[in-house]
Design an enzyme around this catalytic site. Structure first.
Site, PDB file in Angstrom:
ATOM      1  N   ASP A  75       0.824  -1.200   0.000  1.00  0.00           N
ATOM      2  CA  ASP A  75       0.000   0.000   0.000  1.00  0.00           C
ATOM      3  C   ASP A  75       0.864   1.257   0.000  1.00  0.00           C
ATOM      4  O   ASP A  75       2.044   1.239   0.390  1.00  0.00           O
ATOM      5  CB  ASP A  75      -0.973   0.015   1.180  1.00  0.00           C
ATOM      6  CG  ASP A  75      -0.270  -0.012   2.537  1.00  0.00           C
ATOM      7  OD1 ASP A  75       0.676  -0.809   2.698  1.00  0.00           O
ATOM      8  OD2 ASP A  75      -0.670   0.754   3.444  1.00  0.00           O
ATOM      9  N   ASP A 105       8.817   4.272  -1.174  1.00  0.00           N
ATOM     10  CA  ASP A 105       8.162   3.668  -0.012  1.00  0.00           C
ATOM     11  C   ASP A 105       6.955   2.839  -0.457  1.00  0.00           C
ATOM     12  O   ASP A 105       5.842   3.329  -0.467  1.00  0.00           O
ATOM     13  CB  ASP A 105       7.731   4.792   0.941  1.00  0.00           C
ATOM     14  CG  ASP A 105       7.139   4.290   2.240  1.00  0.00           C
ATOM     15  OD1 ASP A 105       7.307   3.103   2.559  1.00  0.00           O
ATOM     16  OD2 ASP A 105       6.492   5.095   2.940  1.00  0.00           O
ATOM     17  N   GLU A 137      -0.019  -1.228   5.711  1.00  0.00           N
ATOM     18  CA  GLU A 137       1.071  -0.797   6.589  1.00  0.00           C
ATOM     19  C   GLU A 137       0.936   0.679   6.918  1.00  0.00           C
ATOM     20  O   GLU A 137       1.182   1.098   8.051  1.00  0.00           O
ATOM     21  CB  GLU A 137       2.416  -1.080   5.912  1.00  0.00           C
ATOM     22  CG  GLU A 137       3.636  -0.864   6.818  1.00  0.00           C
ATOM     23  CD  GLU A 137       4.178   0.569   6.791  1.00  0.00           C
ATOM     24  OE1 GLU A 137       5.044   0.888   7.629  1.00  0.00           O
ATOM     25  OE2 GLU A 137       3.724   1.386   5.949  1.00  0.00           O
ATOM     26  N   GLU A 138       0.541   1.464   5.929  1.00  0.00           N
ATOM     27  CA  GLU A 138       0.494   2.912   6.094  1.00  0.00           C
ATOM     28  C   GLU A 138      -0.597   3.388   7.040  1.00  0.00           C
ATOM     29  O   GLU A 138      -0.578   4.543   7.466  1.00  0.00           O
ATOM     30  CB  GLU A 138       0.323   3.591   4.727  1.00  0.00           C
ATOM     31  CG  GLU A 138       1.469   3.369   3.755  1.00  0.00           C
ATOM     32  CD  GLU A 138       2.747   4.101   4.132  1.00  0.00           C
ATOM     33  OE1 GLU A 138       2.783   4.712   5.223  1.00  0.00           O
ATOM     34  OE2 GLU A 138       3.702   4.063   3.344  1.00  0.00           O
ATOM     35  N   GLU A 165      12.200  -1.213   3.954  1.00  0.00           N
ATOM     36  CA  GLU A 165      11.855   0.213   3.980  1.00  0.00           C
ATOM     37  C   GLU A 165      13.083   1.037   3.580  1.00  0.00           C
ATOM     38  O   GLU A 165      14.224   0.581   3.701  1.00  0.00           O
ATOM     39  CB  GLU A 165      11.404   0.619   5.385  1.00  0.00           C
ATOM     40  CG  GLU A 165      10.085   0.011   5.827  1.00  0.00           C
ATOM     41  CD  GLU A 165       8.865   0.752   5.301  1.00  0.00           C
ATOM     42  OE1 GLU A 165       9.049   1.717   4.518  1.00  0.00           O
ATOM     43  OE2 GLU A 165       7.747   0.382   5.667  1.00  0.00           O
ATOM     44  N   HIS A 359       6.238   9.825   0.944  1.00  0.00           N
ATOM     45  CA  HIS A 359       5.000  10.517   1.327  1.00  0.00           C
ATOM     46  C   HIS A 359       4.899  11.924   0.757  1.00  0.00           C
ATOM     47  O   HIS A 359       4.048  12.697   1.201  1.00  0.00           O
ATOM     48  CB  HIS A 359       4.848  10.571   2.855  1.00  0.00           C
ATOM     49  CG  HIS A 359       4.685   9.235   3.498  1.00  0.00           C
ATOM     50  ND1 HIS A 359       4.198   9.080   4.777  1.00  0.00           N
ATOM     51  CD2 HIS A 359       4.952   7.981   3.064  1.00  0.00           C
ATOM     52  CE1 HIS A 359       4.169   7.799   5.098  1.00  0.00           C
ATOM     53  NE2 HIS A 359       4.630   7.110   4.058  1.00  0.00           N
TER      54      HIS A 359
END
Length: 388
Positions: A75, A105, A137-138, A165, A359
């Site tokens: 995700d 990411d 996960e997010e 990551e 992000h």
């Protein structure tokens, strides 16, 4: 057998799937299943309760103990409201950088692992590589625990887990824990001139928020001069969202806010949650004494354990051998590494790209970082091929 693809080829496919956490990831999972099937590898889905999302695991090589798990999430975070100079869901190369949501990411790591599958097969590895791809996960690392449970049940135990990551391919041996505590204060509305007869949910919430701020400040003061390695080097408590109230002259009936705690791995989250609950219970009793219908409710919306540095850990030894990195690296963001540790696996975090690019609008991974991860995969394959 299908034609081999580079990690960049695979990354272009992965980025094209809009796996924002509020959407299904099943199209991406189907792609990975078909990709692996092209090499004769069966994958197993681990669906969520809704059936709209799934994790996936697969094993390459012999089904024996002592293998390595390559772990990542499928995700990504939203792109709404961000500035992008190209399509966020189409891989775009500019000046040695590959742009697109999730490139850093963390679809870059997933792409490198998938592109390495034919090399894994041809090398004749003596211990397996197990792939573990999660969802959500997010939004709280929700998809890893059921995936870990199934892998523990179905597969031979792995000796090490590498969570990919973005770390610039440095070996990260520790990260902070994180939890979100949703708090709702129910007040009692009266005219503000008679506020002593009512309960202001907003002002009550302010007392709870002030407690959160005080704890964080105390932690900061106590950490002065301590070399924890974390930035900042203390457990932080923070309120990032508050909603409540109707008008300036009405004691607020409702107020809701979220508490974010990011704890040092040496400080159990459970202890911080218990302390907050205890203070909230005191406030709850006070306002119920004024109006029995008033109250404070507290719910732990998500809780993710930190990654603890392991004494003589197998994962750390392997990753240092493969990268040549002997530095000490810890990070303040959370990953699924602590969940794998809680599942009984030796775990570290090591992957391509920088968290500074994650992000954001125009998220990217440098081609050099992807190449470094590909080289890491080759060294891992060679290491497992030499294993007796």
């Amino acid at each position: 057998m299908q034609a081999r693809q580079t990690s960049e080829d695979v990354l272009a496919h992965l980025v094209a799937f809009e796996t924002v956490s509020d959407r299904s990831n099943l199209d991406l999972i189907s792609y990975v299943e078909a990709y692996l099937a092209g090499y004769g590898i069966s994958a197993v889905r681990v669906p969520d309760a809704s059936g709209e999302k799934a994790g996936l695991y697969a094993e390459i090589g012999p089904s024996v103990a002592g293998g390595v798990i390559l772990s990542g999430h499928t995700d990504v975070v939203p792109v709404v409201g961000q500035d992008w100079t190209s399509d966020a869901f189409a891989l775009t190369e500019r000046n040695g950088r590959l742009y697109g949501r999730g490139t850093c990411d963390m679809k870059g790591f997933l792409a490198s692992a998938l592109a390495a599958v034919p090399r894994m097969l041809s090398a004749g590895i003596a211990r397996p590589i197990q792939l573990a791809f999660s969802y959500d996960e997010e939004v709280g690392c929700l998809g890893a625990p059921p995936l870990i449970a199934r892998m523990r049940e179905d597969l031979a135990p792995a000796a090490a887990v590498i969570v990919g990551e973005p770390t610039g391919m440095q070996v990260v041996t520790g990260h902070k824990s994180i939890c979100e505590i949703a708090t709702h204060v129910r007040g009692y509305e009266v005219h503000s001139s008679l506020m002593h007869q009512g309960v202001s949910a907003v002002m009550t919430a302010a007392r709870l928020i002030a407690w959160v701020d005080a704890q964080s400040r105390e932690n900061a003061a106590a950490a002065a001069g301590l070399g924890t390695g974390y930035e900042p080097p203390w457990t932080t408590l923070h309120v990032g969202r508050v909603e409540g109230g109707t008008a300036h002259n009405i004691t607020a009936r409702d107020c809701a806010f979220s508490v974010d705690i990011r704890g040092l791995p040496t400080e159990p989250l459970e202890d911080w949650i218990a302390r907050y609950r205890a203070f909230a219970a005191e406030i709850d009793a006070e306002i119920r004494a004024v109006r029995p219908s008033a109250g404070v409710s507290v719910e732990v919306a998500s809780s993710v354990p930190g990654c603890r540095a392991e004494r003589d850990g197998a994962a750390e030894a392997l990753a240092r051998r493969l990268t040549g990195d002997n530095g000490t690296h810890v990070v303040s963001y959370a990953t699924e590494a602590g969940q794998f540790q809680d599942g009984g696996y030796s775990t570290i975090v090591c992957g391509p790209g920088s968290i500074e690019q994650a992000h954001q609008g125009d998220e990217f991974i440098a081609r050099s970082e992807l190449a470094a991860c590909d080289a890491f995969m080759d060294r891992l394959i060679a290491d497992l091929a030499r294993a007796a």
